[in-house]
Design a protein around this motif. Sequence first.
Motif, PDB file in Angstrom:
ATOM      1  N   ARG A   7      15.921  63.848  51.266  1.00 52.35           N
ATOM      2  CA  ARG A   7      15.619  62.398  51.918  1.00 52.35           C
ATOM      3  C   ARG A   7      17.397  62.145  52.741  1.00 52.35           C
ATOM      4  O   ARG A   7      18.042  62.641  52.120  1.00 52.35           O
ATOM      5  N   ALA A   9      19.092  58.719  53.593  1.00 51.70           N
ATOM      6  CA  ALA A   9      19.064  57.332  53.270  1.00 51.70           C
ATOM      7  C   ALA A   9      19.805  56.158  53.863  1.00 51.70           C
ATOM      8  O   ALA A   9      21.109  55.563  52.741  1.00 51.70           O
ATOM      9  N   PRO A  10      19.943  55.956  55.289  1.00 55.70           N
ATOM     10  CA  PRO A  10      21.154  55.081  55.505  1.00 55.70           C
ATOM     11  C   PRO A  10      20.573  53.584  55.301  1.00 55.70           C
ATOM     12  O   PRO A  10      19.572  53.194  54.783  1.00 55.70           O
ATOM     13  N   SER A  11      21.831  52.816  55.228  1.00 51.94           N
ATOM     14  CA  SER A  11      21.781  51.479  54.904  1.00 51.94           C
ATOM     15  C   SER A  11      21.993  50.635  56.211  1.00 51.94           C
ATOM     16  O   SER A  11      22.974  50.970  57.156  1.00 51.94           O
ATOM     17  N   GLU A  43      17.728  52.059  52.958  1.00 45.65           N
ATOM     18  CA  GLU A  43      18.431  51.274  51.711  1.00 45.65           C
ATOM     19  C   GLU A  43      18.737  49.886  52.322  1.00 45.65           C
ATOM     20  O   GLU A  43      19.969  49.817  52.292  1.00 45.65           O
ATOM     21  N   TYR A 202      22.587  49.374  44.178  1.00 47.58           N
ATOM     22  CA  TYR A 202      22.708  50.741  44.924  1.00 47.58           C
ATOM     23  C   TYR A 202      22.228  51.791  43.745  1.00 47.58           C
ATOM     24  O   TYR A 202      21.374  52.585  43.944  1.00 47.58           O
ATOM     25  N   VAL A 206      18.496  53.847  43.956  1.00 46.14           N
ATOM     26  CA  VAL A 206      18.693  55.115  44.627  1.00 46.14           C
ATOM     27  C   VAL A 206      17.948  55.881  43.537  1.00 46.14           C
ATOM     28  O   VAL A 206      17.313  56.997  43.681  1.00 46.14           O
ATOM     29  N   ARG A 220      24.231  64.284  50.533  1.00 45.42           N
ATOM     30  CA  ARG A 220      25.004  63.098  51.032  1.00 45.42           C
ATOM     31  C   ARG A 220      26.605  63.362  50.943  1.00 45.42           C
ATOM     32  O   ARG A 220      26.821  64.314  50.456  1.00 45.42           O
ATOM     33  N   LEU A 224      30.135  59.839  47.661  1.00 45.80           N
ATOM     34  CA  LEU A 224      28.997  59.386  46.731  1.00 45.80           C
ATOM     35  C   LEU A 224      29.131  60.429  45.678  1.00 45.80           C
ATOM     36  O   LEU A 224      28.251  60.228  44.600  1.00 45.80           O
TER      37      LEU A 224
HETATM   38  N1  GLU Z   1      22.522  54.237  51.314  1.00 46.89           N
HETATM   39  C1  GLU Z   1      23.615  54.914  51.154  1.00 46.89           C
HETATM   40  C2  GLU Z   1      24.504  54.719  52.168  1.00 46.89           C
HETATM   41  O1  GLU Z   1      24.103  54.716  53.352  1.00 46.89           O
HETATM   42  C3  GLU Z   1      23.336  56.526  50.772  1.00 46.89           C
HETATM   43  C4  GLU Z   1      22.570  56.602  49.556  1.00 46.89           C
HETATM   44  C5  GLU Z   1      22.574  58.099  49.046  1.00 46.89           C
HETATM   45  O2  GLU Z   1      22.504  59.149  49.900  1.00 46.89           O
HETATM   46  O3  GLU Z   1      22.598  58.458  47.860  1.00 46.89           O
HETATM   47  O4  GLU Z   1      25.682  55.228  51.945  1.00 46.89           O
END
Ligand code: GLU
Length: 290
Positions: A7, A9-11, A43, A202, A206, A220, A224
């Motif tokens: 996946r 998962a952009p914010s 996200e 978050y 997540v 990612r 992170l």
């Molecule tokens: N939504 C997070 C971001 O844009 C990424 C989360 C993830 O990949 O765990 O930084």
Amino acid sequence: MTRPVFRFAPSPNGRLHLGHAFSALENERLARALGGRLLLRIEDIDTTRCRPEHEAAIRDDLAWLGIPFEAEVWRQSERFAVYEAEAERLRARGLLYPCACTRAEIAAAIAEREARTGVPHPRDPDGALLYPGTCRARASSEVLAEGRPIAWRLDMARALAEAPGPHAYLRFHETGATTRVPTDPARWGDAVIVRKEIPTSYHLSVVVDDAAQGVTHVVRGRDLEAATDLHVLLQRLLGLPSPLYHHHALLRDEAGEKLAKSAGAPPLADLRARGITPSDLRARLYPETT
Ligand code: GLU
């Protein structure tokens, strides 16, 4: 055998820049190498900063890049009830406690402690001062009765008593091979699991969604990587499976700084407007394959 699930998962709190494109392309590259499916998850728990127009722009940029995401897209702002139920499971076991402290109160408590002990207060992997535990030492009923905005923090000592280590996750490689990476969740201290203004965080959402979507491979950025220590602990506490992880290198600007919206990294839309094509961009990011 079931196919691996990846996946991106952009914010949607701003426009995508080259760093996001690289993360999306790394998901695509590794999903392809391992025969996986590729999901897109928005996200957007931070309803004060996330906007529908940013989401629309992100989807537009990703369509332009030509990454084959599956059609169904999850949006975290539609799943607050699920996160609340998971937080309640932790709360019912005494693993979360209410905290009414403001930033100023936390800073004052730490300054007082440092002055008294002469010992610098520890920081979490992101450089933030660890919560000094003020509200942990108070009766929950008393904290709640004050009627101030409440965050719910993980009682790290209790969490580790319930889920004793050693903790670790598996890092996966392009070949499918894995390496065990030991983790140390205690370095996050009593992290906020439910924020004051949002019924989740978050970290909680997540972990809940990766499990709910059957994600097997998380790709990612290295920014992170340290958070994975907390994610693996939450997975243990909630009885959720841990995916495999791959934290990719971060793109840097000419000054060696991580690309960031806040530091003025050019949005993908600007590169598009300058006539750069998706294949130019792929060639720039993967020079060895072209
Ligand atoms: N939504 C997070 C971001 O844009 C990424 C989360 C993830 O990949 O765990 O930084």
